[in-house]
Design a protein around this motif. Structure first.
Motif, PDB file in Angstrom:
ATOM      1  N   ASP A  83      26.593   2.565  67.746  1.00  0.00           N
ATOM      2  CA  ASP A  83      26.605   2.256  66.324  1.00  0.00           C
ATOM      3  C   ASP A  83      26.455   0.578  65.994  1.00  0.00           C
ATOM      4  O   ASP A  83      25.810   0.219  65.239  1.00  0.00           O
ATOM      5  CB  ASP A  83      28.004   2.647  65.916  1.00  0.00           C
ATOM      6  CG  ASP A  83      27.848   2.843  64.095  1.00  0.00           C
ATOM      7  OD1 ASP A  83      26.671   3.231  63.498  1.00  0.00           O
ATOM      8  OD2 ASP A  83      28.876   2.661  63.538  1.00  0.00           O
ATOM      9  N   GLN A  87      23.473  -1.581  64.246  1.00  0.00           N
ATOM     10  CA  GLN A  87      23.790  -2.319  62.931  1.00  0.00           C
ATOM     11  C   GLN A  87      23.190  -3.716  63.411  1.00  0.00           C
ATOM     12  O   GLN A  87      22.917  -4.565  62.339  1.00  0.00           O
ATOM     13  CB  GLN A  87      25.443  -2.499  62.990  1.00  0.00           C
ATOM     14  CG  GLN A  87      25.914  -2.680  61.660  1.00  0.00           C
ATOM     15  CD  GLN A  87      27.410  -2.467  61.877  1.00  0.00           C
ATOM     16  OE1 GLN A  87      28.067  -2.101  62.569  1.00  0.00           O
ATOM     17  NE2 GLN A  87      28.096  -3.142  60.621  1.00  0.00           N
ATOM     18  N   THR A 114      21.152  10.716  64.380  1.00  0.00           N
ATOM     19  CA  THR A 114      21.900  10.554  62.957  1.00  0.00           C
ATOM     20  C   THR A 114      21.914   9.397  62.200  1.00  0.00           C
ATOM     21  O   THR A 114      21.925   8.887  61.198  1.00  0.00           O
ATOM     22  CB  THR A 114      23.156  11.605  63.016  1.00  0.00           C
ATOM     23  OG1 THR A 114      23.040  12.861  63.512  1.00  0.00           O
ATOM     24  CG2 THR A 114      23.833  11.482  61.834  1.00  0.00           C
ATOM     25  N   LYS A 115      22.526   8.538  63.398  1.00  0.00           N
ATOM     26  CA  LYS A 115      22.736   6.907  62.965  1.00  0.00           C
ATOM     27  C   LYS A 115      21.451   6.514  62.532  1.00  0.00           C
ATOM     28  O   LYS A 115      21.418   5.519  61.514  1.00  0.00           O
ATOM     29  CB  LYS A 115      23.277   6.268  64.099  1.00  0.00           C
ATOM     30  CG  LYS A 115      24.868   6.430  64.301  1.00  0.00           C
ATOM     31  CD  LYS A 115      25.570   6.290  63.023  1.00  0.00           C
ATOM     32  CE  LYS A 115      27.164   6.714  63.049  1.00  0.00           C
ATOM     33  NZ  LYS A 115      27.794   6.348  61.704  1.00  0.00           N
ATOM     34  N   LYS A 117      18.930   7.628  61.120  1.00  0.00           N
ATOM     35  CA  LYS A 117      18.371   8.326  59.999  1.00  0.00           C
ATOM     36  C   LYS A 117      19.667   7.611  58.827  1.00  0.00           C
ATOM     37  O   LYS A 117      19.020   7.015  57.742  1.00  0.00           O
ATOM     38  CB  LYS A 117      18.674   9.706  60.050  1.00  0.00           C
ATOM     39  CG  LYS A 117      18.071  10.486  58.675  1.00  0.00           C
ATOM     40  CD  LYS A 117      18.087  11.666  58.887  1.00  0.00           C
ATOM     41  CE  LYS A 117      17.419  12.624  57.628  1.00  0.00           C
ATOM     42  NZ  LYS A 117      17.277  14.003  57.804  1.00  0.00           N
ATOM     43  N   GLU A 118      20.888   7.462  58.776  1.00  0.00           N
ATOM     44  CA  GLU A 118      21.868   7.013  57.958  1.00  0.00           C
ATOM     45  C   GLU A 118      21.438   5.523  57.790  1.00  0.00           C
ATOM     46  O   GLU A 118      21.738   5.031  56.644  1.00  0.00           O
ATOM     47  CB  GLU A 118      23.237   6.956  58.625  1.00  0.00           C
ATOM     48  CG  GLU A 118      23.931   8.611  58.531  1.00  0.00           C
ATOM     49  CD  GLU A 118      25.193   8.482  59.130  1.00  0.00           C
ATOM     50  OE1 GLU A 118      25.850   7.499  59.685  1.00  0.00           O
ATOM     51  OE2 GLU A 118      25.736   9.548  59.359  1.00  0.00           O
ATOM     52  N   LYS A 119      20.991   4.903  58.792  1.00  0.00           N
ATOM     53  CA  LYS A 119      21.078   3.214  58.659  1.00  0.00           C
ATOM     54  C   LYS A 119      19.482   3.038  58.036  1.00  0.00           C
ATOM     55  O   LYS A 119      19.526   1.689  57.855  1.00  0.00           O
ATOM     56  CB  LYS A 119      21.303   2.696  60.002  1.00  0.00           C
ATOM     57  CG  LYS A 119      22.837   2.753  60.146  1.00  0.00           C
ATOM     58  CD  LYS A 119      23.100   1.861  61.671  1.00  0.00           C
ATOM     59  CE  LYS A 119      24.405   2.120  62.308  1.00  0.00           C
ATOM     60  NZ  LYS A 119      25.490   1.713  61.164  1.00  0.00           N
ATOM     61  N   ASN A 120      18.724   4.066  57.772  1.00  0.00           N
ATOM     62  CA  ASN A 120      17.650   3.868  57.230  1.00  0.00           C
ATOM     63  C   ASN A 120      16.826   2.971  58.015  1.00  0.00           C
ATOM     64  O   ASN A 120      16.152   1.732  57.402  1.00  0.00           O
ATOM     65  CB  ASN A 120      17.631   3.576  55.786  1.00  0.00           C
ATOM     66  CG  ASN A 120      16.337   3.918  55.058  1.00  0.00           C
ATOM     67  OD1 ASN A 120      15.339   4.673  55.617  1.00  0.00           O
ATOM     68  ND2 ASN A 120      16.426   3.583  53.961  1.00  0.00           N
TER      69      ASN A 120
END
Length: 150
Positions: A83, A87, A114-115, A117-120
């Motif tokens: 993660d 970032q 998933t990360k 996708k979430e963090k675009n």
């Protein structure tokens, strides 16, 4: 070290984190402005990187200037580290990770996708999962499940 690194134009970097201090790791990332490909082995925990206020300042400088688009993580499957990596490298286009333990193969891949996708993360084009022990049938079953994630 600063004057030495300015002599060459380095765009690929291979770092074994356990071979250096956190300060040296951050300093190298800041000094090598043209690095676009990095391979990190045995990355420390994010809390270790943020232990010193000085590290937070250097990391902020790095975040504003980094151009890294290709990243490989070796010997690191902890979710907090993955993660954190996603970032601090917002320009990633390709990401590879070595997954040693067969039991975490599927959960780690789901977590990473998933990360992302979430963090675009824009312009992301490739994700590679390196494994030694996964059997072909295990991989085929998992690829069928991937359609439900996206």
């Amino acid at each position: 070290m600063n004057s030495l690194l300015k002599l060459v134009d380095i765009n690929r970097l291979d770092i074994d984190y356990h071979q250096m201090s956190t300060n040296t790791f951050i300093e190298i990332l800041i000094l090598l402005q043209n690095v676009n490909m990095i391979r990190i082995t045995s990355l420390c925990s994010p809390s270790e990187l943020f232990m010193l206020n000085e590290n937070k300042i250097f990391l902020k400088i790095f975040l504003n200037s980094n151009k890294i688009t290709k990243l490989t993580l070796m010997n690191t499957c902890a979710r907090d580290r993955i993660d954190f990596i996603l970032q601090i490298f917002p320009h990633l286009q390709s990401f590879a990770i070595e997954i040693i333990d067969n039991d975490i193969f599927e959960p780690i891949i789901k977590f990473i996708l998933t990360k992302i996708k979430e963090k675009n993360i824009r312009n992301f084009t490739a994700c590679c999962f390196l494994t030694i022990d996964a059997a072909n049938d295990q991989f085929e079953k998992f690829t069928e499940k991937l359609y439900f994630i996206s």
